[in-house]
Design an enzyme around this catalytic site. Structure first.
Site, PDB file in Angstrom:
ATOM      1  N   GLY A  10      -7.935  21.030  18.728  1.00 39.92           N
ATOM      2  CA  GLY A  10      -7.575  22.435  18.554  1.00 39.92           C
ATOM      3  C   GLY A  10      -7.840  23.311  19.763  1.00 39.92           C
ATOM      4  O   GLY A  10      -7.663  24.523  19.692  1.00 39.92           O
ATOM      5  N   GLY A  11      -8.282  22.740  20.868  1.00 37.08           N
ATOM      6  CA  GLY A  11      -8.489  23.552  22.062  1.00 37.08           C
ATOM      7  C   GLY A  11      -9.929  23.986  22.271  1.00 37.08           C
ATOM      8  O   GLY A  11     -10.260  24.578  23.293  1.00 37.08           O
ATOM      9  N   ARG A  26      20.444  -6.514  -2.232  1.00 38.57           N
ATOM     10  CA  ARG A  26      20.637  -7.941  -2.521  1.00 38.57           C
ATOM     11  C   ARG A  26      20.369  -8.256  -3.994  1.00 38.57           C
ATOM     12  O   ARG A  26      20.898  -9.208  -4.536  1.00 38.57           O
ATOM     13  CB  ARG A  26      19.740  -8.807  -1.618  1.00 38.57           C
ATOM     14  CG  ARG A  26      20.215  -8.870  -0.172  1.00 38.57           C
ATOM     15  CD  ARG A  26      19.530  -9.973   0.611  1.00 38.57           C
ATOM     16  NE  ARG A  26      18.126  -9.707   0.874  1.00 38.57           N
ATOM     17  CZ  ARG A  26      17.677  -8.932   1.862  1.00 38.57           C
ATOM     18  NH1 ARG A  26      18.534  -8.355   2.684  1.00 38.57           N
ATOM     19  NH2 ARG A  26      16.377  -8.734   2.030  1.00 38.57           N
ATOM     20  N   ALA A  36      11.616  -4.528   1.842  1.00 38.26           N
ATOM     21  CA  ALA A  36      12.208  -4.620   3.174  1.00 38.26           C
ATOM     22  C   ALA A  36      13.643  -4.111   3.082  1.00 38.26           C
ATOM     23  O   ALA A  36      14.263  -4.173   2.007  1.00 38.26           O
ATOM     24  CB  ALA A  36      12.166  -6.065   3.637  1.00 38.26           C
ATOM     25  N   ASN A  68       9.612   0.122  -2.042  1.00 36.34           N
ATOM     26  CA  ASN A  68       9.339  -0.049  -0.605  1.00 36.34           C
ATOM     27  C   ASN A  68       9.534  -1.501  -0.197  1.00 36.34           C
ATOM     28  O   ASN A  68       8.706  -2.104   0.461  1.00 36.34           O
ATOM     29  CB  ASN A  68       7.942   0.460  -0.211  1.00 36.34           C
ATOM     30  CG  ASN A  68       6.809  -0.380  -0.748  1.00 36.34           C
ATOM     31  OD1 ASN A  68       6.794  -0.715  -1.932  1.00 36.34           O
ATOM     32  ND2 ASN A  68       5.847  -0.734   0.090  1.00 36.34           N
ATOM     33  N   GLN A 109       0.775  -1.244   0.000  1.00 38.51           N
ATOM     34  CA  GLN A 109       0.000   0.000   0.000  1.00 38.51           C
ATOM     35  C   GLN A 109       0.808   1.296   0.000  1.00 38.51           C
ATOM     36  O   GLN A 109       0.472   2.242  -0.724  1.00 38.51           O
ATOM     37  CB  GLN A 109      -0.957   0.018   1.209  1.00 38.51           C
ATOM     38  CG  GLN A 109      -1.845   1.238   1.201  1.00 38.51           C
ATOM     39  CD  GLN A 109      -2.794   1.359   2.384  1.00 38.51           C
ATOM     40  OE1 GLN A 109      -3.313   2.415   2.632  1.00 38.51           O
ATOM     41  NE2 GLN A 109      -3.018   0.289   3.121  1.00 38.51           N
ATOM     42  N   ASP A 133       0.559   3.815   5.978  1.00 34.72           N
ATOM     43  CA  ASP A 133       0.862   3.446   4.592  1.00 34.72           C
ATOM     44  C   ASP A 133       0.601   4.600   3.629  1.00 34.72           C
ATOM     45  O   ASP A 133       1.508   5.137   3.003  1.00 34.72           O
ATOM     46  CB  ASP A 133      -0.012   2.260   4.165  1.00 34.72           C
ATOM     47  CG  ASP A 133       0.575   0.942   4.644  1.00 34.72           C
ATOM     48  OD1 ASP A 133       1.775   0.902   4.920  1.00 34.72           O
ATOM     49  OD2 ASP A 133      -0.175  -0.042   4.744  1.00 34.72           O
ATOM     50  N   GLU A 175       1.231  -1.104   8.307  1.00 35.23           N
ATOM     51  CA  GLU A 175       0.404   0.026   8.741  1.00 35.23           C
ATOM     52  C   GLU A 175       0.291   0.193  10.263  1.00 35.23           C
ATOM     53  O   GLU A 175       0.670   1.212  10.822  1.00 35.23           O
ATOM     54  CB  GLU A 175      -1.000  -0.144   8.125  1.00 35.23           C
ATOM     55  CG  GLU A 175      -2.059   0.809   8.626  1.00 35.23           C
ATOM     56  CD  GLU A 175      -1.812   2.242   8.177  1.00 35.23           C
ATOM     57  OE1 GLU A 175      -1.537   2.463   6.996  1.00 35.23           O
ATOM     58  OE2 GLU A 175      -1.919   3.146   9.030  1.00 35.23           O
ATOM     59  N   LYS A 194      10.777  -5.120   9.206  1.00 35.27           N
ATOM     60  CA  LYS A 194       9.689  -5.002   8.234  1.00 35.27           C
ATOM     61  C   LYS A 194       8.528  -4.344   8.980  1.00 35.27           C
ATOM     62  O   LYS A 194       8.281  -4.677  10.134  1.00 35.27           O
ATOM     63  CB  LYS A 194       9.253  -6.387   7.754  1.00 35.27           C
ATOM     64  CG  LYS A 194      10.309  -7.081   6.912  1.00 35.27           C
ATOM     65  CD  LYS A 194       9.777  -8.350   6.285  1.00 35.27           C
ATOM     66  CE  LYS A 194      10.826  -8.946   5.359  1.00 35.27           C
ATOM     67  NZ  LYS A 194      10.372 -10.112   4.623  1.00 35.27           N
ATOM     68  N   VAL A 195       7.835  -3.476   8.317  1.00 36.71           N
ATOM     69  CA  VAL A 195       6.791  -2.731   9.035  1.00 36.71           C
ATOM     70  C   VAL A 195       5.507  -2.640   8.213  1.00 36.71           C
ATOM     71  O   VAL A 195       5.549  -2.411   7.005  1.00 36.71           O
ATOM     72  CB  VAL A 195       7.299  -1.308   9.395  1.00 36.71           C
ATOM     73  CG1 VAL A 195       6.171  -0.414   9.881  1.00 36.71           C
ATOM     74  CG2 VAL A 195       8.369  -1.400  10.461  1.00 36.71           C
TER      75      VAL A 195
HETATM   76  N1  CAO Z   1      11.461 -10.495  -8.897  1.00 31.03           N
HETATM   77  C1  CAO Z   1      12.099 -11.330  -8.051  1.00 31.03           C
HETATM   78  N2  CAO Z   1      12.127 -11.118  -6.703  1.00 31.03           N
HETATM   79  C2  CAO Z   1      11.511 -10.022  -6.248  1.00 31.03           C
HETATM   80  C3  CAO Z   1      10.843  -9.120  -7.092  1.00 31.03           C
HETATM   81  C4  CAO Z   1      10.842  -9.387  -8.477  1.00 31.03           C
HETATM   82  N3  CAO Z   1      10.238  -8.581  -9.344  1.00 31.03           N
HETATM   83  N4  CAO Z   1      10.329  -8.130  -6.321  1.00 31.03           N
HETATM   84  C5  CAO Z   1      10.652  -8.417  -5.050  1.00 31.03           C
HETATM   85  N5  CAO Z   1      11.368  -9.556  -4.984  1.00 31.03           N
HETATM   86  C6  CAO Z   1      11.923 -10.190  -3.807  1.00 31.03           C
HETATM   87  C7  CAO Z   1      12.831  -9.279  -3.024  1.00 31.03           C
HETATM   88  O1  CAO Z   1      14.094  -9.176  -3.655  1.00 31.03           O
HETATM   89  C8  CAO Z   1      12.893  -9.996  -1.697  1.00 31.03           C
HETATM   90  O2  CAO Z   1      13.836 -11.030  -1.727  1.00 31.03           O
HETATM   91  P1  CAO Z   1      15.016 -11.228  -0.641  1.00 31.03           P
HETATM   92  O3  CAO Z   1      14.413 -10.967   0.700  1.00 31.03           O
HETATM   93  O4  CAO Z   1      15.412 -12.641  -0.853  1.00 31.03           O
HETATM   94  O5  CAO Z   1      16.093 -10.262  -0.934  1.00 31.03           O
HETATM   95  C9  CAO Z   1      11.519 -10.647  -1.612  1.00 31.03           C
HETATM   96  O6  CAO Z   1      10.905 -10.477  -2.890  1.00 31.03           O
HETATM   97  C10 CAO Z   1      10.606 -10.119  -0.555  1.00 31.03           C
HETATM   98  O7  CAO Z   1      10.589  -8.704  -0.523  1.00 31.03           O
HETATM   99  P2  CAO Z   1      10.121  -7.974   0.805  1.00 31.03           P
HETATM  100  O8  CAO Z   1      10.948  -8.468   1.939  1.00 31.03           O
HETATM  101  O9  CAO Z   1      10.108  -6.526   0.568  1.00 31.03           O
HETATM  102  O10 CAO Z   1       8.600  -8.493   0.930  1.00 31.03           O
HETATM  103  P3  CAO Z   1       7.842  -9.089   2.181  1.00 31.03           P
HETATM  104  O11 CAO Z   1       6.523  -9.510   1.677  1.00 31.03           O
HETATM  105  O12 CAO Z   1       8.630 -10.090   2.932  1.00 31.03           O
HETATM  106  O13 CAO Z   1       7.684  -7.825   3.167  1.00 31.03           O
HETATM  107  C11 CAO Z   1       6.948  -5.590   3.692  1.00 31.03           C
HETATM  108  C12 CAO Z   1       6.689  -6.885   2.899  1.00 31.03           C
HETATM  109  C13 CAO Z   1       5.941  -4.576   3.228  1.00 31.03           C
HETATM  110  C14 CAO Z   1       6.796  -5.841   5.194  1.00 31.03           C
HETATM  111  C15 CAO Z   1       8.389  -5.105   3.406  1.00 31.03           C
HETATM  112  O14 CAO Z   1       8.553  -4.970   2.024  1.00 31.03           O
HETATM  113  C16 CAO Z   1       8.713  -3.777   4.091  1.00 31.03           C
HETATM  114  O15 CAO Z   1       8.969  -3.720   5.292  1.00 31.03           O
HETATM  115  N6  CAO Z   1       8.727  -2.697   3.323  1.00 31.03           N
HETATM  116  C17 CAO Z   1       9.084  -1.377   3.800  1.00 31.03           C
HETATM  117  C18 CAO Z   1       7.995  -0.783   4.650  1.00 31.03           C
HETATM  118  C19 CAO Z   1       6.682  -0.707   3.924  1.00 31.03           C
HETATM  119  O16 CAO Z   1       6.549  -0.141   2.855  1.00 31.03           O
HETATM  120  N7  CAO Z   1       5.656  -1.205   4.584  1.00 31.03           N
HETATM  121  C20 CAO Z   1       4.296  -0.957   4.122  1.00 31.03           C
HETATM  122  C21 CAO Z   1       3.684  -2.142   3.621  1.00 31.03           C
HETATM  123  S1  CAO Z   1       2.006  -1.795   3.289  1.00 31.03           S
HETATM  124  O17 CAO Z   1       1.253  -2.212   4.694  1.00 31.03           O
END
Ligand code: CAO
Length: 419
Positions: free
Chosen positions: A246-247, A103, A97, A95, A16, A167, A138, A135-136
């Site tokens: 606002g008071g 990586r 992690a 956005n 999001q 978000d 909303e 990782k975070v």
């Molecule tokens: N092709 C191949 N791999 C891909 C890809 C693509 N097109 N796009 C993403 N990936 C891979 C990433 O490289 C990652 O791999 P590694 O961990 O092995 O390096 C993997 O997908 C997972 O990515 P992620 O860790 O970002 O995704 P997640 O679902 O585990 O976590 C979230 C989701 C949102 C918690 C995390 O992305 C995050 O903390 N983002 C920053 C904060 C944020 O925006 N949070 C709001 C989320 S909305 O509520």
């Protein structure tokens, strides 16, 4: 003309927060190229599914005005394609992690090397510090940014809000950072890295509560109902129920029909300037001059009594009648609108704040359009892309791949199934 016409955005966002930002850029006229994992795509395509086989509303409502390319940058050919995209685009938004982009082999240093004019914009949960690798989502951001501890009633637990300040709020902040960096690039010719942490964005939106934290060190917060009720303050900004920030004393009051309708309520504020009018409307004319009621500070310990009296009046009217009666007197009131009422409000459709969008798989649906209106830049809301719908056209038209080279990319599996 559209404000950001000619700007290309490499949209590496998901869920999001990031998609909110790139959707705004798309509405402003940028060409937003959403990079998605082959065969999988943004996880929200399949979350909270209401029409089996169709992209969910979660996805469709956050990804308007974008093109989708399936691409795996972990594959060698995929890396080459992503490198070309970085060369070609003005902005990269991600956005993932923390560490995920590094990586993949695309650190900020590497991205700058490929394209020194690019603006790389990132959302993370926390800024540098002990939580930087988390990782975070909303609600975590609402809690860490001070919103949850200051929302809810004093005698209840902390509450998260329905508005997605973590978000969508962070996406908005990032979008502002991106257009600011684009503006600076006009003068310097250089790109830069723009980062927004979800904790920081929530805190920015909760800044009045940090204001109150510091005021608390000087004495009680007299505008909080708690003060008038004689309940001592602790050492942190408390939850203030529905008190207005606002008071000015304000509460949510029942209206006619509240017994059946969970949204038959109105917000009601009693500013000093309109006190006499409030007294007239509810039929308590003597409160205008009565000792203990005439002046705002004297009323603070009587707010429960006063609002109960006002509520006895609002309960005889619908929330819309309250609005009709109070507005001409400048008494600030607001009906508590349900999402059903909002989604049926023709005036919101007339301004483009609500739009009806057609989708080839799910059919018609309602979405929130662009909430920012321009006098000289048109905003057209287009449906979200199907997964990989534009892979081929992006590879050929945007990146210039053709012939054998294009065949090899497709054969490598880096870009999913291309028909
Ligand atoms: N092709 C191949 N791999 C891909 C890809 C693509 N097109 N796009 C993403 N990936 C891979 C990433 O490289 C990652 O791999 P590694 O961990 O092995 O390096 C993997 O997908 C997972 O990515 P992620 O860790 O970002 O995704 P997640 O679902 O585990 O976590 C979230 C989701 C949102 C918690 C995390 O992305 C995050 O903390 N983002 C920053 C904060 C944020 O925006 N949070 C709001 C989320 S909305 O509520």
């Amino acid at each position: 003309m559209k404000a950001l016409e000619g700007i290309k955005v490499l949209d590496f966002t998901h869920v999001q927060s990031g998609p909110t930002c790139t959707q705004l850029l798309g509405w402003f006229g940028a060409d937003v190229i959403k990079v998605e994992r082959p065969g999988v795509g943004d996880a929200t395509r399949n979350q909270l599914v209401d029409v089996p086989g169709a992209d969910s509303l979660y996805f469709t409502m956050l990804n308007h005005n974008k093109r989708s390319i399936e691409l795996n940058p972990k594959n060698e050919k995929g890396k080459a394609v992503l490198t070309r995209l970085v060369e070609e685009c003005d902005v990269l938004v991600e956005n993932f992690a923390p560490g995920a982009l590094d990586r993949m082999g695309f650190s900020w240093e590497r991205i700058q090397e490929i394209n020194p004019r690019i603006i790389m914009a990132s959302i993370k949960g926390f800024g540098p510090g002990k939580y930087q690798d988390c990782k975070v989502y909303e609600n975590v951001a609402q809690c860490a940014g001070g919103s949850a501890s200051t929302t809810g009633f004093r005698d209840g637990p902390p509450l998260v809000t329905g508005a997605q300040v973590g978000d969508s709020g962070t996406g908005l902040h990032l979008c502002l950072g991106i257009v600011t960096a684009l503006f600076q690039r006009e003068k310097t010719g250089r790109g830069q890295k723009v980062t927004t942490a979800m904790q920081d964005s929530v805190l920015n939106l909760a800044r009045v509560k940090l204001r109150d934290q510091q005021r608390l060190e000087k004495g009680p917060l007299t505008e909080y109902s708690q003060f008038g009720e004689g309940i001592p303050f602790g050492d942190a900004t408390p939850r203030a129920g529905n008190d207005s920030g606002g008071g000015q004393p304000g509460r949510i009051l029942k209206c006619k029909g509240w017994e059946q309708d969970p949204n038959a309520y109105t917000y009601f504020i009693i500013q000093a300037a309109i006190w006499d009018k409030v007294c007239d409307v509810i039929g308590e004319q003597d409160w205008k001059t009565k000792e203990g009621y005439a002046n705002p500070p004297e009323r603070l310990d009587k707010l429960n009594e006063i609002f109960t009296r006002i509520e006895n009046w609002t309960m005889t009217k619908t929330k819309f009648e309250v609005m009709d009666i109070c507005n001409p007197h400048d008494i600030p009131v607001g009906p508590i609108l349900s999402m059903k009422e909002i989604s049926e409000d023709e005036s919101l459709f007339a301004t483009g704040t609500l739009v009806k969008v057609d989708h080839p798989v799910r059919g018609d649906y309602i979405s929130v359009g662009c909430p920012i209106k321009f006098s000289d830049s048109s905003v057209e809301v287009k449906r979200s892309p199907l997964l990989g719908e534009h892979t081929l056209e992006i590879l050929s038209d945007v990146l210039g791949f053709n012939g054998e080279e294009l065949k090899n990319i497709i054969a490598s599996g880096a870009v999913g199934n291309v028909n």
